[in-house]
Each structure stands twice: as structure tokens, then as C-alpha cells.
Design a protein around this motif. Structure first.
Motif, PDB file in Angstrom:
ATOM      1  N   LEU A  40     -57.714 -15.621 -29.829  1.00  0.00           N
ATOM      2  CA  LEU A  40     -58.066 -15.654 -31.250  1.00  0.00           C
ATOM      3  C   LEU A  40     -56.834 -15.406 -32.123  1.00  0.00           C
ATOM      4  CD1 LEU A  40     -61.478 -13.773 -31.034  1.00  0.00           C
ATOM      5  CD2 LEU A  40     -61.085 -16.239 -31.178  1.00  0.00           C
ATOM      6  N   GLY A  41     -57.065 -15.142 -33.400  1.00  0.00           N
ATOM      7  CA  GLY A  41     -55.987 -15.011 -34.365  1.00  0.00           C
ATOM      8  C   GLY A  41     -55.443 -13.603 -34.491  1.00  0.00           C
ATOM      9  N   ILE A  73     -51.909 -18.640 -20.097  1.00  0.00           N
ATOM     10  CA  ILE A  73     -52.459 -19.918 -20.555  1.00  0.00           C
ATOM     11  C   ILE A  73     -52.212 -21.012 -19.520  1.00  0.00           C
ATOM     12  CG2 ILE A  73     -52.146 -21.769 -22.264  1.00  0.00           C
ATOM     13  CD1 ILE A  73     -51.552 -19.473 -24.309  1.00  0.00           C
ATOM     14  N   ARG A  74     -50.988 -21.094 -19.053  1.00  0.00           N
ATOM     15  CA  ARG A  74     -50.662 -22.127 -18.061  1.00  0.00           C
ATOM     16  C   ARG A  74     -51.413 -21.903 -16.752  1.00  0.00           C
ATOM     17  NH1 ARG A  74     -45.418 -21.655 -20.640  1.00  0.00           N
ATOM     18  NH2 ARG A  74     -44.846 -20.000 -19.169  1.00  0.00           N
ATOM     19  N   ALA A  75     -51.613 -20.642 -16.380  1.00  0.00           N
ATOM     20  CA  ALA A  75     -52.341 -20.353 -15.136  1.00  0.00           C
ATOM     21  C   ALA A  75     -53.781 -20.848 -15.228  1.00  0.00           C
ATOM     22  CB  ALA A  75     -52.312 -18.847 -14.856  1.00  0.00           C
ATOM     23  N   PHE A  76     -54.458 -20.590 -16.341  1.00  0.00           N
ATOM     24  CA  PHE A  76     -55.833 -21.061 -16.510  1.00  0.00           C
ATOM     25  C   PHE A  76     -55.876 -22.586 -16.577  1.00  0.00           C
ATOM     26  CE2 PHE A  76     -56.828 -16.705 -17.305  1.00  0.00           C
ATOM     27  CZ  PHE A  76     -58.199 -16.577 -17.207  1.00  0.00           C
ATOM     28  N   LEU A  88     -53.582 -18.162 -34.210  1.00  0.00           N
ATOM     29  CA  LEU A  88     -52.468 -17.719 -33.363  1.00  0.00           C
ATOM     30  C   LEU A  88     -52.641 -18.248 -31.949  1.00  0.00           C
ATOM     31  CD1 LEU A  88     -49.922 -15.838 -32.955  1.00  0.00           C
ATOM     32  CD2 LEU A  88     -51.555 -14.161 -32.091  1.00  0.00           C
ATOM     33  N   GLY A  89     -53.871 -18.281 -31.453  1.00  0.00           N
ATOM     34  CA  GLY A  89     -54.126 -18.804 -30.117  1.00  0.00           C
ATOM     35  C   GLY A  89     -53.692 -20.251 -29.983  1.00  0.00           C
ATOM     36  N   ALA A 208     -56.998 -26.458 -28.782  1.00  0.00           N
ATOM     37  CA  ALA A 208     -56.375 -25.574 -29.763  1.00  0.00           C
ATOM     38  C   ALA A 208     -56.798 -25.986 -31.166  1.00  0.00           C
ATOM     39  CB  ALA A 208     -54.857 -25.626 -29.629  1.00  0.00           C
ATOM     40  N   PHE A 209     -57.206 -25.002 -31.964  1.00  0.00           N
ATOM     41  CA  PHE A 209     -57.590 -25.220 -33.361  1.00  0.00           C
ATOM     42  C   PHE A 209     -56.797 -24.251 -34.234  1.00  0.00           C
ATOM     43  CE2 PHE A 209     -61.233 -26.581 -30.894  1.00  0.00           C
ATOM     44  CZ  PHE A 209     -61.673 -27.737 -31.538  1.00  0.00           C
ATOM     45  N   GLN A 210     -56.010 -24.773 -35.171  1.00  0.00           N
ATOM     46  CA  GLN A 210     -55.319 -23.896 -36.110  1.00  0.00           C
ATOM     47  C   GLN A 210     -56.316 -23.211 -37.042  1.00  0.00           C
ATOM     48  OE1 GLN A 210     -51.752 -22.971 -36.710  1.00  0.00           O
ATOM     49  NE2 GLN A 210     -53.195 -21.523 -37.581  1.00  0.00           N
TER      50      GLN A 210
END
Length: 281
Positions: A40-41, A73-76, A88-89, A208-210
């Protein structure tokens, strides 16, 4: 399962860690034992450009945490488990796959506010706040998850403003990112072109959503107050920078009420519900 690292908790000044969160010495080193990853943010700055972090509270610590999160993130993603980043995510997902993160330019062309805030000194530039429309791309209408959510909203709306789907979502950010190489851009705006993307092919579940697809009316009302007060949980209250424009809070609340009346919050909530249902399937 909500987790936080002790280093992140130690940076909190004007807030406390959520009671349901587990505080860990470090982040998980792999995706094993977890179903999905949701980021999250935060007011954290995770910019990649040298010198661009000047003035951010807790920068060195937040950038160290960002590097840890990129590995998670890359592992998932590499194991095919769902990954979703918001605000932020989204910036962290962009970083994890080679995208740069930087400040929005401080000019009117890269500023989106719901009401005029002419009393600010210096002027409030290079920020998006409030409910603003997204322009969904052709890639979005082909995407297996986003297209289903968009068509689901269309199917349930009897009347659309100007006869078209004009989805608005809550914004609150002053940074932006470059889409990673090969990412599918899903939505855009003139004031900040990089808004949403998918990493990987059609079978990928890394999104991803800003903008804040999770924000409902109650949270939006709270954010109007927080924005007017200059709330920052990583700074002491006497270091906050409240809005100087007279009546800013009331004007923000009135504008939000009009967004609610036009049905934008309802449509955004419907989109999020449909998207998450598919993302978790």
C-alpha cells in the motif's frame, strides 16, 4: 497477514503501528507460506534519481527498506503468486523491474487538485490529490482482470455521465515512475502519464496502480482532513505543513460530496471489488 519490519515501525513519530500487524525483524525472504503480496501507500520517498531524495524524512532507512521489498516483490512474481502495489507500492514494483522513480515536475502541467488552493506559499505544484478520471488504454480493455472489472462496472451502471465510462479514483502523490521495460500500461492521465501497469504477459498477476483503488467514501473524508492539516506520520505534529488557503478543508469536503453524488465513489468501489475478486481467484 499484515507485516511490518521493526525498522519501519521505528520511523513512525505521529502514529502507531496497527494492532493487527505483526512486527518482524526483517521481511520474509521468500513467498513460501504466503498466498499473495499487497503493498500500500506511504509518505516514504523511494526515488531512484541521485540527489532527488533531498528533504525527505527517513530517506536512507526507507530506501534500504525499498531494496528489501524489491526482492520480496520479485520472489512473489517469479513464483506466479499475485502481487498488487498501490501508490508507493506501484513505485516499488516499478523499481523492482527496472523502472525509475522521480518527483513529478513542479509545474501546473503536472498538478491535479480538486479545488483551487491559491493561498499556498509556495504554490502547491507537482502533486495529484483528490478524485480524478483515468483514461484506460487498449491494453486495459484486453487485460484479463482489468477488462473484466471495467465491463462489470459498465454492466451495472444504468446511466453514465456523458454516456461513457469515466472512472475516477482517489489520488495522493507527488512522485511518479517509468514503466518497466515490457510492462503493459493500463491507464494514464495528462498530469501524470504513468498510472497503472501490469508486469509480464496476460497470465501474469503482478499489477500496479498509482491511484488508490482501495479508498472508499469514509477514507476519502478522512484524507480531506489529513490533506488540509498536512498530516505526516513520520514527522512530529509541529513540523506538519497545513494548507494556508482559507476554508481549504471545507472546500475539499464539498467537492468530495459532489463526487459521491455523481456516483464516482460507487463506481470506483465496484471496479475494485471486481478486480480483486479476479486477482485473488
Amino acid at each position: 497477514d499484515e507485516v511490518a519490519t521493526q525498522s519501519a515501525v521505528d520511523m513512525l513519530i505521529a502514529a502507531e503501528v496497527a494492532p493487527e500487524a505483526r512486527v518482524l525483524p526483517s521481511l520474509p525472504s521468500s513467498a513460501e507460506g504466503y498466498d499473495c503480496l499487497l503493498l500500500l501507500g506511504s509518505p516514504f520517498g523511494v526515488r531512484t534519481e541521485e540527489g532527488d531524495e533531498e528533504g525527505d524524512a527517513g530517506t536512507s532507512a526507507s530506501l534500504g527498506l525499498a531494496e528489501e521489498l524489491e526482492e520480496v516483490i520479485r520472489a512473489f512474481h517469479n513464483t506466479g503468486k499475485p502481487v498488487l502495489g498501490i501508490c508507493l507500492g506501484a513505485q516499488l514494483i516499478a523499481r523492482a523491474f527496472g523502472g525509475a522513480v522521480r518527483r513529478l515536475p513542479h509545474d501546473a502541467a503536472h498538478t491535479a487538485l480538486p479545488v483551487p488552493l491559491d493561498g499556498e506559499a509556495p504554490p502547491l505544484l507537482g502533486v495529484e490529490f483528490g478524485w480524478h478520471a483515468q483514461e484506460f488504454t487498449q491494453e486495459a480493455w484486453r487485460d484479463p482482470l482489468v477488462s473484466k472489472a471495467l465491463r462489470g462496472v459498465l454492466a451495472q451502471e444504468r446511466e453514465l455521465p456523458n454516456g461513457k465510462l469515466n472512472l475516477k479514483f482517489q489520488q495522493w502523490h507527488s512522485d511518479t515512475f517509468d514503466l518497466p521495460t515490457g510492462a503493459a500500461g493500463l491507464s494514464t492521465r495528462a498530469t501524470c502519464p504513468a498510472q497503472a501497469f501490469r508486469v509480464g504477459g496476460m497470465s501474469s498477476c503482478t499489477y500496479a496502480f498509482q491511484y488508490h483503488i482501495e479508498v472508499d467514501q469514509a477514507m476519502a473524508e478522512l484524507w480531506c482532513r489529513n490533506f488540509a492539516e498536512g498530516t505526516d506520520c513520520y514527522l512530529p505534529r509541529d513540523a506538519w505543513t497545513p494548507r494556508r488557503t482559507p476554508g481549504a478543508h471545507a472546500a475539499l469536503e464539498q467537492q468530495l460530496a459532489s463526487v459521491v453524488r455523481e456516483g464516482s465513489v460507487r463506481r470506483a468501489t465496484r471496479f475494485t471489488t471486481l478486480f480483486l475478486r479476479e486477482w485473488l481467484a
